[in-house]
Design a protein around this motif. Sequence first.
Motif, PDB file in Angstrom:
ATOM      1  N   UNK B  61     -22.275 -32.925 -16.762  1.00  0.00           N
ATOM      2  CA  UNK B  61     -22.951 -32.234 -15.665  1.00  0.00           C
ATOM      3  C   UNK B  61     -22.594 -30.763 -15.734  1.00  0.00           C
ATOM      4  N   UNK B  62     -23.610 -29.944 -15.614  1.00  0.00           N
ATOM      5  CA  UNK B  62     -23.375 -28.519 -15.817  1.00  0.00           C
ATOM      6  C   UNK B  62     -23.663 -27.684 -14.577  1.00  0.00           C
ATOM      7  N   UNK B  63     -24.678 -28.069 -13.834  1.00  0.00           N
ATOM      8  CA  UNK B  63     -25.059 -27.252 -12.683  1.00  0.00           C
ATOM      9  C   UNK B  63     -24.222 -27.638 -11.463  1.00  0.00           C
ATOM     10  N   UNK B  66     -25.644 -30.400  -9.458  1.00  0.00           N
ATOM     11  CA  UNK B  66     -25.438 -31.737 -10.032  1.00  0.00           C
ATOM     12  C   UNK B  66     -24.034 -32.233  -9.735  1.00  0.00           C
ATOM     13  N   UNK B  69     -23.939 -33.464  -6.291  1.00  0.00           N
ATOM     14  CA  UNK B  69     -24.601 -34.764  -6.217  1.00  0.00           C
ATOM     15  C   UNK B  69     -23.684 -35.857  -6.763  1.00  0.00           C
TER      16      UNK B  69
END
Lengths: 145, 168
Positions: B61-63, B66, B69
């Motif tokens: 997961x990068x963002x 995300x 979430x």
Amino acid sequence: MINCVAVVGKSNAPLFLKTYHVPETLKFHYTVHTSLDVVEEKCTIRAPSSTVSTPQDMYLGLLYPTEEFRIYGYITATKTKFIVVTDDVDVRSPLMEQFCKNLHTLYVNMVCNPFYAIEQEQKIESPVFIRQVEQLVQRFNEGSR
Amino acid sequence: MIGRSERMCSAACLELMHAEMVSYFLSARETRESAQKEMERLGFRVGQKLAERYTKDYGRITEPMEVLRFIFSDFWPVVFSKPPDSLTTNNNSLYYIEDTDFRWTSKISVTSRTTLEDASYFLTFPCGIVKGAFAALDVDADVKADFQETPSRCLFTIIFKGKAIPTR
């Protein structure tokens, strides 16, 4: 045959590097170091299908080939990188992916060692981890022969 | 879901140990602030290691969105035994996770000799865990928690530092 396995931390500090069946280690440090640029490059490219942000694959595949070796990469969600150097010309990619996943499991278990300070990006000295990685490499090398 | 059903541990044991830890730190440290700091630091380390573990089969997961979430829908249910109730935001950098039945504090009942403030020390360690998980996933966030009237209703405030995150 896998010749070198390296674990590189979040801020690109080398945490672990072991070579197998080769006389010299130094040039692998160099190879692993160079490959980090490729890892970074690959990480900035997102899969075209994912306009909606979805988790990306951790396995990065072949980073680049050299005359003697092929270098594979894997990056975890916490930005720890695994670099695998092999002298096989045609590695079956699912096998390499599985190898990286197994290595990830070993790493995760190693992190749960209370004597390992993850925030300091300590060098991995755990004998259990070293032994398990060696076994993993051995199994892979026997399988690919 | 991260956890597998066969891998269960006694929640009661964990909660009781956490309660003992809180009372130990409050009595062993000179000031309550230093006790709080220490507990948060411990939680932070635990959170970092948990994030390392629980993202293993999740993917990269990068963002920051995300990550949020992931924390909300995957990390939280496993660590705190139940999914949180809501995720809201008021502007670009403030997010609220509400848990109306936070398992780690749901058994606390404030008596005449204690206050809600005494109970708030039981949220320090969980805050540290969430903060540590964010940090491990490369998101610089501050996490604070408050009770909403009763100790079982908790509101966790997540403050994103650094660049603002666009809301969807």
